[in-house]
Motif scaffolding. Structure first.
Motif, PDB file in Angstrom:
ATOM      1  N   GLN A   1      -5.285  -2.168   6.424  1.00  0.00           N
ATOM      2  CA  GLN A   1      -4.985  -1.647   7.747  1.00  0.00           C
ATOM      3  C   GLN A   1      -3.643  -0.922   7.790  1.00  0.00           C
ATOM      4  OE1 GLN A   1      -7.119  -1.714  10.307  1.00  0.00           O
ATOM      5  NE2 GLN A   1      -8.617  -2.777   9.054  1.00  0.00           N
ATOM      6  N   PRO A   2      -3.579   0.326   7.332  1.00  0.00           N
ATOM      7  CA  PRO A   2      -2.330   1.058   7.506  1.00  0.00           C
ATOM      8  C   PRO A   2      -2.080   1.311   8.989  1.00  0.00           C
ATOM      9  CG  PRO A   2      -4.055   2.540   6.731  1.00  0.00           C
ATOM     10  CD  PRO A   2      -4.634   1.150   6.742  1.00  0.00           C
ATOM     11  N   VAL A   3      -0.826   1.234   9.399  1.00  0.00           N
ATOM     12  CA  VAL A   3      -0.458   1.441  10.798  1.00  0.00           C
ATOM     13  C   VAL A   3       0.257   2.786  10.904  1.00  0.00           C
ATOM     14  CG1 VAL A   3       0.940   0.588  12.720  1.00  0.00           C
ATOM     15  CG2 VAL A   3      -0.237  -1.036  11.206  1.00  0.00           C
ATOM     16  N   LYS A   4      -0.306   3.674  11.703  1.00  0.00           N
ATOM     17  CA  LYS A   4       0.300   4.993  11.875  1.00  0.00           C
ATOM     18  C   LYS A   4       1.496   4.871  12.820  1.00  0.00           C
ATOM     19  CE  LYS A   4      -0.849   9.769  12.777  1.00  0.00           C
ATOM     20  NZ  LYS A   4      -1.932  10.704  13.091  1.00  0.00           N
ATOM     21  N   VAL A   5       2.643   5.454  12.390  1.00  0.00           N
ATOM     22  CA  VAL A   5       3.852   5.343  13.208  1.00  0.00           C
ATOM     23  C   VAL A   5       4.320   6.691  13.753  1.00  0.00           C
ATOM     24  CG1 VAL A   5       4.620   3.192  12.177  1.00  0.00           C
ATOM     25  CG2 VAL A   5       5.359   5.339  11.166  1.00  0.00           C
TER      26      VAL A   5
ATOM     27  N   PRO B   1      -6.715  10.631   7.900  1.00  0.00           N
ATOM     28  CA  PRO B   1      -5.408  10.216   7.382  1.00  0.00           C
ATOM     29  C   PRO B   1      -5.419   8.776   6.853  1.00  0.00           C
ATOM     30  CG  PRO B   1      -5.120  11.437   9.418  1.00  0.00           C
ATOM     31  CD  PRO B   1      -6.601  11.212   9.251  1.00  0.00           C
ATOM     32  N   GLU B   2      -6.133   7.874   7.542  1.00  0.00           N
ATOM     33  CA  GLU B   2      -6.186   6.473   7.116  1.00  0.00           C
ATOM     34  C   GLU B   2      -6.904   6.323   5.773  1.00  0.00           C
ATOM     35  OE1 GLU B   2      -5.490   6.717  11.406  1.00  0.00           O
ATOM     36  OE2 GLU B   2      -7.011   7.622  10.132  1.00  0.00           O
ATOM     37  N   ASP B   3      -8.041   6.993   5.614  1.00  0.00           N
ATOM     38  CA  ASP B   3      -8.778   6.903   4.347  1.00  0.00           C
ATOM     39  C   ASP B   3      -7.991   7.548   3.213  1.00  0.00           C
ATOM     40  OD1 ASP B   3     -10.888   5.566   5.539  1.00  0.00           O
ATOM     41  OD2 ASP B   3     -12.139   7.355   5.743  1.00  0.00           O
ATOM     42  N   ALA B   4      -7.375   8.677   3.492  1.00  0.00           N
ATOM     43  CA  ALA B   4      -6.614   9.384   2.458  1.00  0.00           C
ATOM     44  C   ALA B   4      -5.440   8.536   1.976  1.00  0.00           C
ATOM     45  CB  ALA B   4      -6.125  10.730   2.986  1.00  0.00           C
ATOM     46  N   ILE B   5      -4.722   7.890   2.897  1.00  0.00           N
ATOM     47  CA  ILE B   5      -3.540   7.142   2.464  1.00  0.00           C
ATOM     48  C   ILE B   5      -3.944   5.856   1.742  1.00  0.00           C
ATOM     49  CG2 ILE B   5      -3.019   5.744   4.530  1.00  0.00           C
ATOM     50  CD1 ILE B   5      -0.568   7.641   2.178  1.00  0.00           C
ATOM     51  N   ARG B   6      -5.074   5.259   2.115  1.00  0.00           N
ATOM     52  CA  ARG B   6      -5.553   4.082   1.374  1.00  0.00           C
ATOM     53  C   ARG B   6      -5.850   4.456  -0.081  1.00  0.00           C
ATOM     54  NH1 ARG B   6      -7.531   2.115   6.298  1.00  0.00           N
ATOM     55  NH2 ARG B   6      -9.517   3.178   6.302  1.00  0.00           N
ATOM     56  N   GLU B   7      -6.521   5.581  -0.286  1.00  0.00           N
ATOM     57  CA  GLU B   7      -6.834   6.035  -1.644  1.00  0.00           C
ATOM     58  C   GLU B   7      -5.560   6.385  -2.417  1.00  0.00           C
ATOM     59  OE1 GLU B   7      -9.726   9.187  -1.887  1.00  0.00           O
ATOM     60  OE2 GLU B   7     -11.041   8.179  -0.443  1.00  0.00           O
ATOM     61  N   GLU B   8      -4.659   7.083  -1.751  1.00  0.00           N
ATOM     62  CA  GLU B   8      -3.439   7.551  -2.411  1.00  0.00           C
ATOM     63  C   GLU B   8      -2.540   6.388  -2.829  1.00  0.00           C
ATOM     64  OE1 GLU B   8      -2.057  10.733  -4.144  1.00  0.00           O
ATOM     65  OE2 GLU B   8      -3.671  10.972  -2.682  1.00  0.00           O
ATOM     66  N   VAL B   9      -2.373   5.412  -1.946  1.00  0.00           N
ATOM     67  CA  VAL B   9      -1.487   4.287  -2.274  1.00  0.00           C
ATOM     68  C   VAL B   9      -2.079   3.453  -3.411  1.00  0.00           C
ATOM     69  CG1 VAL B   9      -2.308   2.544  -0.603  1.00  0.00           C
ATOM     70  CG2 VAL B   9       0.094   2.604  -1.255  1.00  0.00           C
TER      71      VAL B   9
ATOM     72  N   GLY C   1      -2.578  22.345   3.425  1.00  0.00           N
ATOM     73  CA  GLY C   1      -3.334  21.279   4.073  1.00  0.00           C
ATOM     74  C   GLY C   1      -2.389  20.219   4.619  1.00  0.00           C
ATOM     75  N   ASN C   2      -2.937  19.314   5.393  1.00  0.00           N
ATOM     76  CA  ASN C   2      -2.154  18.225   5.961  1.00  0.00           C
ATOM     77  C   ASN C   2      -2.133  17.040   5.005  1.00  0.00           C
ATOM     78  OD1 ASN C   2      -1.557  19.659   8.298  1.00  0.00           O
ATOM     79  ND2 ASN C   2      -3.465  19.036   9.276  1.00  0.00           N
ATOM     80  N   GLY C   3      -1.172  16.144   5.205  1.00  0.00           N
ATOM     81  CA  GLY C   3      -1.023  15.025   4.285  1.00  0.00           C
ATOM     82  C   GLY C   3      -0.699  13.730   4.996  1.00  0.00           C
ATOM     83  N   ALA C   4      -0.518  12.692   4.185  1.00  0.00           N
ATOM     84  CA  ALA C   4      -0.173  11.367   4.704  1.00  0.00           C
ATOM     85  C   ALA C   4       0.773  10.692   3.719  1.00  0.00           C
ATOM     86  CB  ALA C   4      -1.431  10.515   4.890  1.00  0.00           C
ATOM     87  N   THR C   5       1.629   9.825   4.252  1.00  0.00           N
ATOM     88  CA  THR C   5       2.566   9.049   3.441  1.00  0.00           C
ATOM     89  C   THR C   5       2.655   7.645   4.012  1.00  0.00           C
ATOM     90  OG1 THR C   5       4.790   9.012   2.474  1.00  0.00           O
ATOM     91  CG2 THR C   5       4.606   9.782   4.758  1.00  0.00           C
ATOM     92  N   ILE C   6       3.106   6.695   3.176  1.00  0.00           N
ATOM     93  CA  ILE C   6       3.130   5.305   3.622  1.00  0.00           C
ATOM     94  C   ILE C   6       4.300   4.562   3.001  1.00  0.00           C
ATOM     95  CG2 ILE C   6       1.612   4.485   1.764  1.00  0.00           C
ATOM     96  CD1 ILE C   6       0.315   2.640   3.961  1.00  0.00           C
ATOM     97  N   LEU C   7       4.861   3.653   3.781  1.00  0.00           N
ATOM     98  CA  LEU C   7       5.860   2.719   3.274  1.00  0.00           C
ATOM     99  C   LEU C   7       5.232   1.332   3.228  1.00  0.00           C
ATOM    100  CD1 LEU C   7       8.801   2.150   2.379  1.00  0.00           C
ATOM    101  CD2 LEU C   7       9.259   1.532   4.762  1.00  0.00           C
ATOM    102  N   LEU C   8       5.161   0.762   2.030  1.00  0.00           N
ATOM    103  CA  LEU C   8       4.733  -0.621   1.864  1.00  0.00           C
ATOM    104  C   LEU C   8       5.967  -1.499   1.993  1.00  0.00           C
ATOM    105  CD1 LEU C   8       2.304  -0.315  -1.181  1.00  0.00           C
ATOM    106  CD2 LEU C   8       1.742  -0.313   1.261  1.00  0.00           C
ATOM    107  N   TYR C   9       5.878  -2.538   2.824  1.00  0.00           N
ATOM    108  CA  TYR C   9       7.043  -3.390   3.072  1.00  0.00           C
ATOM    109  C   TYR C   9       6.630  -4.854   3.100  1.00  0.00           C
ATOM    110  CZ  TYR C   9       5.321  -4.092   7.795  1.00  0.00           C
ATOM    111  OH  TYR C   9       4.544  -4.454   8.861  1.00  0.00           O
ATOM    112  N   SER C  10       7.590  -5.722   2.790  1.00  0.00           N
ATOM    113  CA  SER C  10       7.387  -7.165   2.869  1.00  0.00           C
ATOM    114  C   SER C  10       8.545  -7.767   3.654  1.00  0.00           C
ATOM    115  CB  SER C  10       7.331  -7.786   1.476  1.00  0.00           C
ATOM    116  OG  SER C  10       7.356  -9.198   1.571  1.00  0.00           O
ATOM    117  N   LEU C  11       8.240  -8.345   4.800  1.00  0.00           N
ATOM    118  CA  LEU C  11       9.278  -9.002   5.592  1.00  0.00           C
ATOM    119  C   LEU C  11       9.740 -10.284   4.916  1.00  0.00           C
ATOM    120  CD1 LEU C  11       7.963  -8.497   9.243  1.00  0.00           C
ATOM    121  CD2 LEU C  11       9.746  -7.210   8.039  1.00  0.00           C
TER     122      LEU C  11
END
Length: 194
Positions: A113-117, A95-103, A47-57
């Motif tokens: 609001q995850p931003v897809k890059v 992908p947006e809903d999945a990554i919100r749940e996963e994180v 299946g397909n997946g999603a990943t995310i980087l949480l960052y703080s400027l």
């Protein structure tokens, strides 16, 4: 000529349908020189997946996780522990809903609001998975639980914060070896923290 006309599937056999699906497919492929060639490939479909980087400027930091990955253990990663960005399979979600749940499950951070890059095939020679890459800024107040993953799925996740400079140094030193994590950290270094 349509790309679809370049592949003629002869036979597909399921070799395993346990953890995910492993198929062996025999097909004819139309080469660039106009000749047909018979080929056989095994494809691992998880299946397909999603990943995310949480960052703080404001703090120049990122949130990463560490967990045991058995495949890396059997391939020379001494203790099997891998530093990663949170990730998971889509399992019929966007992908947006999945990554919100996963994180939230893995780190305890609630994001809106995850931003897809980007999107990428991570191992296109044998794995069908396409990974959706996201970034999102975080504040310490957005942490609603301690995270740690899903115990029923065997997850035992450590969550930690480090500076972007430390994270990039850990790529250089070989401490961070996970491809999706390296890609997102390098994206952040080029696009966010410059």
């Amino acid at each position: 000529m349509s790309k679809l006309n370049r592949v003629n599937v002869i036979e597909t056999k399921t070799l395993s349908n346990d953890w995910y699906i492993l198929n062996k497919t025999t097909f004819d492929y139309l080469r660039n020189d106009g000749s047909w060639q018979r080929q056989s490939r095994e494809t691992y479909d998880r299946g397909n997946g999603a990943t995310i980087l949480l960052y703080s400027l404001s703090t120049q930091s990122v949130i990463l996780i560490k967990q045991f990955r058995y495949p890396t253990f059997v391939n020379g990663n001494e203790d099997g522990m891998l530093i990663e960005t949170p990730a998971g399979l889509l399992e019929q979600k966007s992908p947006e809903d999945a990554i919100r749940e996963e994180v939230a499950e893995e780190t305890g951070f609630a994001i809106e609001q995850p931003v897809k890059v980007l999107e990428a095939y991570m191992s296109p020679g044998s794995v069908t998975e396409k990974l959706h890459f996201f970034i999102a800024s975080y504040e310490s107040t957005a942490r609603v639980s301690c995270g740690g993953g899903n115990v029923e799925e065997g997850e035992d996740i450590e969550v930690f914060e480090l500076s972007i400079a430390e994270a990039l140094e850990q790529i250089d030193s070989g401490l961070i070896k996970d491809a999706k994590t390296i890609m997102l950290l390098q994206y952040a270094a080029l696009r966010l923290f410059n």
